[in-house]
Each structure stands twice: as structure tokens, then as C-alpha cells.
Design an enzyme around this catalytic site. Structure first.
Site, PDB file in Angstrom:
ATOM      1  N   ASP A 119       0.811  -1.228   0.000  1.00 29.08           N
ATOM      2  CA  ASP A 119       0.000   0.000   0.000  1.00 29.08           C
ATOM      3  C   ASP A 119       0.844   1.278   0.000  1.00 29.08           C
ATOM      4  OD1 ASP A 119       0.813  -0.659   2.540  1.00 29.08           O
ATOM      5  OD2 ASP A 119      -1.019  -0.009   3.530  1.00 29.08           O
ATOM      6  N   ASP A 144       1.336  -9.663   3.993  1.00 33.95           N
ATOM      7  CA  ASP A 144       0.273  -9.348   4.959  1.00 33.95           C
ATOM      8  C   ASP A 144      -1.127  -9.544   4.359  1.00 33.95           C
ATOM      9  OD1 ASP A 144       2.464  -8.493   6.427  1.00 33.95           O
ATOM     10  OD2 ASP A 144       2.202  -6.402   5.851  1.00 33.95           O
ATOM     11  N   ARG A 188       1.553  -7.143  10.154  1.00 36.61           N
ATOM     12  CA  ARG A 188       1.245  -5.769  10.595  1.00 36.61           C
ATOM     13  C   ARG A 188      -0.099  -5.743  11.335  1.00 36.61           C
ATOM     14  NH1 ARG A 188       2.326  -1.502   5.939  1.00 36.61           N
ATOM     15  NH2 ARG A 188       0.658  -2.656   4.961  1.00 36.61           N
ATOM     16  N   GLU A 239       1.817 -10.612  14.879  1.00 37.84           N
ATOM     17  CA  GLU A 239       2.740  -9.627  15.475  1.00 37.84           C
ATOM     18  C   GLU A 239       2.027  -8.347  15.904  1.00 37.84           C
ATOM     19  OE1 GLU A 239       5.605  -8.292  12.564  1.00 37.84           O
ATOM     20  OE2 GLU A 239       4.068  -7.536  11.201  1.00 37.84           O
ATOM     21  N   ARG A 280       6.956 -22.262  25.120  1.00 36.91           N
ATOM     22  CA  ARG A 280       8.086 -21.825  24.287  1.00 36.91           C
ATOM     23  C   ARG A 280       7.545 -20.990  23.125  1.00 36.91           C
ATOM     24  NH1 ARG A 280      10.364 -23.522  28.108  1.00 36.91           N
ATOM     25  NH2 ARG A 280      12.048 -25.059  28.210  1.00 36.91           N
TER      26      ARG A 280
END
Ligand code: F6P
Length: 369
Positions: A119, A144, A188, A239, A280
């Protein structure tokens, strides 16, 4: 009025790399050559046209016959993650950059440009090309998959495959050690990679930026897996998730704010609330952007490249190629740049499917398929 025949077009990649970019470039070169149009490959996004001397090469079909670039990840042309600025012109303001860009387009006799970008890069290139008066067709790429109007951007399919493979590998080690494994993936502020991975890879929990969750909800799900006889659990975390109370998990890293440790953060939260689980975390990071592109990415990339050339040759400009229902559909660029990034549809079938499987994805109403 008769239209001037395109003699020479340029292709460039802008923004973060991903798998499948070389297939777009190959497709542009071969299909343009078929139409008698020469192709210049511009190096390092707009940098190639902003630097002195210009950085580019004439791309011939022979280049691809002699070396299988399309089988490799990355971009054979190089890219520039800030999209807007040439390395050698950091002190030059945007107005000047546009002037230098326009001068380069004229000097190199470029009749049209195919830009392959996300974008940010696409909006910047649209501004540059509009001001330079050069026709442009944009091809969407981003792992993404948050580009509006397209079901798939180049790079997403491969990234998703890499994440699912990682989850498969984590599953066996989690089972052997009766552990909770957290896999942090990119994306993102969109949870597409995470949710697709969680469903395809059989995760128990998936946290995405679009859905509020609670630490208690996570623990409750882990406990219920144990109660049902499961000795290990898989969690996929995007994330871009925030804390339970909506605070962003970002940190100053190098040149700006970056997503910071969603997986580790969740591990720490679980550990601070209970010692019932050994947890973990694996952060896949840029592994998701590299390596051989999977067939779907090559296919979409090749279709996009050919369509972009066809459109330029027909005098069309300022469109983005999109993938809709197995077809390449051109969408006007001004529509694309005005639309915000595409997020996971909370009422969509992927969310419904996850809920139908009993996956904890946060505090959403249990709408099922
Ligand atoms: O937009 C693609 C992406 O890989 C995101 O998923 C990620 O947050 C970001 O780029 C990483 O950027 P960089 O390569 O600059 O670290």
C-alpha cells in the site's frame, strides 16, 4: 486522435520483498517483448530513477531463459523499504524527488511503468507517476495480504505455507515435550497470515489484531485442552496484537517504531498467571518473506504481470491488478489508495470456521458456520 504506440516500459519493485516478485518481472518482460515493447528493470524501487547515474538494465527474455529467477524468492531488481527515498538523495525533499523522477522518465524515454508494491509504495509511486505524467499499472504484493480489493496479493500464499509448515514442525516437538508452543507471525495490523495458519495448521488458539482477547481466555482454553486429554497446545499470534487492554506492543527499533515481541509477551503473561504449562515461543520473522515461491504466488504474479502490460499497451493507466474469484480484475488506483488496508472480516467464514473448531480467537460472539 491516434494513440502513441508504447515502445519502452519500466518495471520496478518497491517496499518489503516477498516470494513471487520475480515471476511478475518475468511475466512483464516476456509479454511486453511479445508485443514488441522493450522493458527496463529499474533497480531499488524509485531509487534507480532518483540516483545519478540512473540504475537500471534492459531486461530481455534471454535473461530468464538463462537463469531461473522466477524460481527464487526476493527481487532480482532490488527494492527500497522506505519506498520514497533514494539512498543517494536522503536530503532531497519530496517535491524535488518528483522532479528528478519525471526528468528520468523523460530521459530514459519510458512510456509506461509497472510498479509492484504494497500500500505505501503503491501510493507513493502513483503520486510520482501522476506528477510525471507517465502511465502506471500497479501490481499488489505483500505477505500481509492487506491490500484492498484483491483476494490475494503476491507473496501471501508462500508466506502462509511457510507458517503452516512451521506449525507442523512445532506440533511434533510440542507433543513430545507436552508443551505449549507459541508461533508469532507477521502481518502488521492484519491477522490474515495468523488466522489462515491457525486453521490450516490446527492451532488451539489464534490471536489477531482485529479481535480483543483476554489472558484469562487464553489460559481457560489451554486448561480445557488438558481436560480433554490433550497434552500439548499450539498458539498462533499475529505480530500486531495489542495487550489485553488495547495497548500496542511496539518498540523503537533502529529507524522507527516496530512490532515488538507479541509472542514473548504472551508467553510471559501465561507464565505470570500459572505454572501449569511449559511455554516456548518461535518468532518466524523474515523467514516468511524468503525462499522459493509456491505455485499460487507464481500463478497470480504471472497473470498480474501479463495483464499490466496488456493494459499499458491498450493505453490504460492508473489501475491496480486485483485477484477476484480466479480472475484478474483491474481496479482504479484512486479507489485503492483511498481505501484503508483490508482486515480479517470478523463475520467472515474464516472466523466462523475457527469458532466452529472451538479455537479461542478472543472475545467474539460464537457465530458458527
Ligand atoms: O509488510 C510486510 C512485513 O513483512 C510486515 O509483515 C512486517 O511487519 C514488516 O514488513 C517488517 O518490515 P521490515 O522488513 O522493514 O523489518
Amino acid at each position: 486522435m491516434t494513440r502513441k504506440k508504447m515502445k519502452r516500459i519500466a518495471v520496478l519493485t518497491t517496499g518489503g520483498d516477498c516470494s513471487g516478485l520475480n515471476s511478475v518481472i518475468r511475466s512483464v518482460v516476456i509479454s511486453a517483448t511479445e508485443l514488441g515493447i522493450e522493458v527496463l528493470g529499474i533497480r531499488n524501487a524509485s531509487d534507480g530513477l532518483l540516483s545519478d547515474p540512473y540504475q537500471y538494465e534492459v531486461l530481455s527474455v534471454k535473461k530468464f531463459v538463462n537463469f531461473p529467477y522466477e524460481r527464487m524468492g526476493g527481487t532480482m531488481l532490488g527494492t527500497n523499504s522506505s519506498s520514497a527515498g533514494a539512498a543517494g538523495s536522503k536530503n532531497v525533499d519530496d517535491k524535488q524527488k518528483i522532479k528528478i523522477f519525471a526528468k528520468a522518465v523523460k530521459a530514459l524515454k519510458i512510456d509506461g511503468i509497472v510498479t509492484v508494491g504494497g500500500d505505501g509504495g503503491t501510493s507513493i509511486m502513483a503520486e510520482y507517476c501522476t506528477k510525471a505524467g507517465v502511465p502506471m499499472i500497479a501490481v499488489p504484493k505483500t505477505i500481509d495480504n492487506d491490500t484492498p480489493y484483491t483476494e490475494q496479493a503476491v507473496g501471501f500464499a508462500t508466506a502462509r505455507e511457510i507458517c503452516v509448515e512451521a506449525l507442523d514442525r512445532l506440533d511434533t516437538t510440542a507433543a513430545s515435550h507436552h508443551r505449549v508452543m507459541i508461533l508469532e507471525v507477521m502481518g502488521r495490523s492484519a491477522g490474515h497470515i495468523a488466522l489462515h495458519t491457525a486453521i490450516a495448521g490446527g492451532a488451539d488458539i489464534c490471536l489477531i489484531p482485529e479481535v480483543r482477547y483476554s489472558y484469562k481466555g487464553v489460559i481457560k482454553k489451554l486448561e480445557s485442552v488438558r481436560k480433554a486429554g490433550g497434552k500439548h497446545s499450539l498458539i498462533v499470534v499475529a505480530e500486531g496484537i495489542k495487550t489485553e487492554d488495547g495497548k500496542p506492543l511496539v518498540a523503537q527499533k533502529g529507524d522507527g517504531l516496530r512490532y515488538a515481541g507479541a509472542g514473548d509477551f504472551l508467553q510471559e503473561r501465561i507464565n505470570s498467571m500459572t505454572n501449569a504449562f511449559v511455554v516456548r515461543t518461535t518468532v518466524l520473522g523474515h523467514v516468511q518473506r524468503g525462499g522459493t515461491p509456491y505455485a499460487l504466488d507464481r500463478l497470480i504474479a504471472t497473470c498480474f504481470g501479463a495483464k499490466a502490460v496488456q493494459m499499458l499497451s491498450e493505453g490504460k493507466s492508473y489501475y491496480m491488478t486485483t485477484w477476484q474469484g480466479n480472475k484478474v480484475v483491474p481496479v482504479p488506483l484512486d479507489k485503492v489508495v483511498k481505501t484503508s488496508t483490508s482486515k480479517v472480516d470478523i463475520k467472515g467464514d474464516f472466523v466462523k470456521t475457527a469458532l466452529s473448531l472451538g479455537m479461542y480467537i478472543g472475545d467474539v460472539k460464537p457465530v458458527r458456520c
